[in-house]
Each structure stands twice: as structure tokens, then as C-alpha cells.
Design a protein around this motif. Structure first.
Motif, PDB file in Angstrom:
ATOM      1  N   LYS A   1       2.644 -14.793   6.921  1.00  0.00           N
ATOM      2  CA  LYS A   1       3.626 -13.747   7.221  1.00  0.00           C
ATOM      3  C   LYS A   1       5.036 -14.229   6.920  1.00  0.00           C
ATOM      4  N   LYS A   2       5.328 -15.450   7.341  1.00  0.00           N
ATOM      5  CA  LYS A   2       6.650 -16.032   7.108  1.00  0.00           C
ATOM      6  C   LYS A   2       6.911 -16.214   5.613  1.00  0.00           C
ATOM      7  N   ASN A   3       5.919 -16.723   4.886  1.00  0.00           N
ATOM      8  CA  ASN A   3       6.091 -16.964   3.454  1.00  0.00           C
ATOM      9  C   ASN A   3       6.338 -15.674   2.686  1.00  0.00           C
ATOM     10  N   PHE A   4       5.619 -14.620   3.034  1.00  0.00           N
ATOM     11  CA  PHE A   4       5.809 -13.343   2.342  1.00  0.00           C
ATOM     12  C   PHE A   4       7.163 -12.725   2.690  1.00  0.00           C
ATOM     13  N   GLU A   5       7.578 -12.875   3.937  1.00  0.00           N
ATOM     14  CA  GLU A   5       8.886 -12.356   4.330  1.00  0.00           C
ATOM     15  C   GLU A   5      10.009 -13.084   3.613  1.00  0.00           C
ATOM     16  N   GLU A   6       9.879 -14.406   3.498  1.00  0.00           N
ATOM     17  CA  GLU A   6      10.917 -15.196   2.824  1.00  0.00           C
ATOM     18  C   GLU A   6      11.046 -14.816   1.350  1.00  0.00           C
ATOM     19  N   LYS A   7       9.909 -14.485   0.725  1.00  0.00           N
ATOM     20  CA  LYS A   7       9.928 -14.088  -0.683  1.00  0.00           C
ATOM     21  C   LYS A   7      10.189 -12.595  -0.862  1.00  0.00           C
ATOM     22  N   GLN A   8      10.277 -11.874   0.259  1.00  0.00           N
ATOM     23  CA  GLN A   8      10.497 -10.430   0.250  1.00  0.00           C
ATOM     24  C   GLN A   8       9.427  -9.708  -0.590  1.00  0.00           C
ATOM     25  N   VAL A   9       8.186 -10.038  -0.261  1.00  0.00           N
ATOM     26  CA  VAL A   9       7.045  -9.419  -0.943  1.00  0.00           C
ATOM     27  C   VAL A   9       6.232  -8.618   0.070  1.00  0.00           C
ATOM     28  N   LEU A  10       6.031  -7.357  -0.215  1.00  0.00           N
ATOM     29  CA  LEU A  10       5.220  -6.497   0.640  1.00  0.00           C
ATOM     30  C   LEU A  10       3.741  -6.781   0.376  1.00  0.00           C
ATOM     31  N   LEU A  11       3.006  -7.115   1.433  1.00  0.00           N
ATOM     32  CA  LEU A  11       1.578  -7.398   1.321  1.00  0.00           C
ATOM     33  C   LEU A  11       0.775  -6.318   2.027  1.00  0.00           C
ATOM     34  N   LYS A  12      -0.187  -5.741   1.319  1.00  0.00           N
ATOM     35  CA  LYS A  12      -1.112  -4.787   1.893  1.00  0.00           C
ATOM     36  C   LYS A  12      -2.536  -5.268   1.614  1.00  0.00           C
TER      37      LYS A  12
END
Length: 214
Positions: A162-173
Motif C-alpha cells: 500500500k505504501k509503495n503504490f501510494e509513493e509512486k502514485q499508482v492506482l491499484l485495483k
């Protein structure tokens, strides 16, 4: 994502043992860490009805969540075949992204034709920490692409991801997830209530859970 379809996806993964739960005899991941769960979504490709179901869920995510997509990109290796199926269904161009550039030939990291300014959705089979998945995003961004987000079959729902995706500003579904899978496993008697405690402890602190079993 429709809750019924999340459960159905979890049922499919459990039924073909694409996901195996073994708190008492943990698996060892490539990182060396111990885990009570192992997921191999490549197995879904061998079952036409499950393969079709997963393709349909991916297509739904791309259509409903992401807009104006030019290209579908699969992550090597697990997301390559899934991405092809999605791109074919949507009639979109397709590329796949290696973990790193080849050291021979054209030395490509992105295989296929892609151009700066194109919008992309990345297809992945599995998200654990997100590190390898996000390398594909970096490669596409470095090529000048606008990555709208990533769609995956399954996520362990780890805080580090969750942290890694938020830092890269990537929406994950994702089509389904760890919480849904464990709930489904209990309802269908794949795991006992006793093992449930261990599975929840791993999710809350995978490093400590692993260290305790080293």
C-alpha cells in the motif's frame, strides 16, 4: 469490484490450488521469508472457464475504472498471458515489460511498440510488496507513457505494498484479495479456525511471523 465476483475469484483460486494455505508448514518465498500462503496464478491459464472469468473481470476493471486507454501492458512473467487476453478482448495494442533490460540484442525492457504520451494500464497476476510490479511502471514512465494504474488478480494486502503504490502514485485495483480469500477458505473448510489466527498474524506483521519460524 463486485463482492460476489471477488468471492467467486477466491473460490476459483482455491479450487485449483492456485493459492495454497499452509500455516503449519510455511512456504519459503524467493526473498527467503517464510509465509503461510503461496499463490501461483499461472495455473488459472490451464482452466478455460476460470481463465475466461478472470479475463472478463480484468476487462471490467479497465473499462469501469480507467479511461481513455491506448495500450495494455503485461508484467513479465506472470502478467504476460493475462495482459494478452485483456488486450485482445479490448482490441488494444499490447506490450510487456521485463524486470530489467536485456543485455543483448536490442536491449529492450519494454517488448512491443509503444510511444511517449500514450496512456497505459498495467496488468499483473499478483501483488506482494509491489516492488517488482512497480518496476514496470517506472519503465513505462521513463518511456514517456502516462500510466493510469494497475490491475491484478490478487493482492496480499500488505501495508508495505500500500505504501509503495501510494509513493509512486499508482492506482491499484484487484479482482480479489487476501481478506476475501481467507474468509472464503474458512467458509469452505480449506482452513481451520485455529489456522485463521496464524494467517491473520502473518498479514499484520509478515516479517515477525517469518522471523519467529526461522
Amino acid at each position: 469490484m463486485n463482492r460476489d465476483n471477488q468471492i467467486k475469484a477466491a473460490q476459483h483460486l482455491l479450487s485449483i490450488q492456485a493459492v495454497k494455505l499452509s500455516p503449519e508448514e510455511p512456504f519459503t518465498w524467493a526473498s527467503g521469508r517464510k509465509s503461510p500462503i503461496y499463490c501461483d496464478n499461472r495455473l488459472t491459464l490451464s482452466y478455460p472457464n476460470i481463465r475466461t472469468f478472470i479475463k472478463e473481470q480484468f476487462v471490467y476493471l479497465v473499462k469501469e475504472i480507467f479511461e481513455n486507454i491506448d495500450v495494455i501492458a503485461g508484467v513479465a512473467t506472470g502478467g504476460i498471458a493475462q495482459g494478452v487476453l485483456v488486450a485482445q478482448e479490448l482490441n488494444k495494442p499490447y506490450v510487456y515489460v521485463r524486470a530489467e533490460a536485456k543485455d543483448h540484442g536490442r536491449k529492450n525492457q519494454i517488448e512491443g511498440e509503444i510511444h511517449a504520451g500514450q496512456t497505459v494500464v498495467v496488468i499483473e497476476d499478483l501483488v506482494s510488496t509491489g516492488k517488482s510490479s512497480l518496476l514496470a511502471v517506472d519503465a513505462l514512465r521513463n518511456a514517456g507513457c502516462d500510466v493510469k494504474g494497475m490491475a491484478a488478480i490478487f493482492t496480499y494486502e500488505l501495508e508495505v505494498a500500500k505504501k509503495n503504490f501510494e509513493e509512486k502514485q499508482v492506482l491499484l485495483k484487484t479482482i480479489t484479495n487476501y481478506s476475501t480469500l481467507i474468509e472464503t477458505a474458512i467458509q469452505e473448510n480449506y482452513v481451520s479456525e485455529e489456522n485463521l489466527i496464524s494467517l491473520k498474524q502473518w498479514r499484520e506483521n509478515p516479517e515477525k511471523w517469518s522471523d519467529d519460524r526461522m
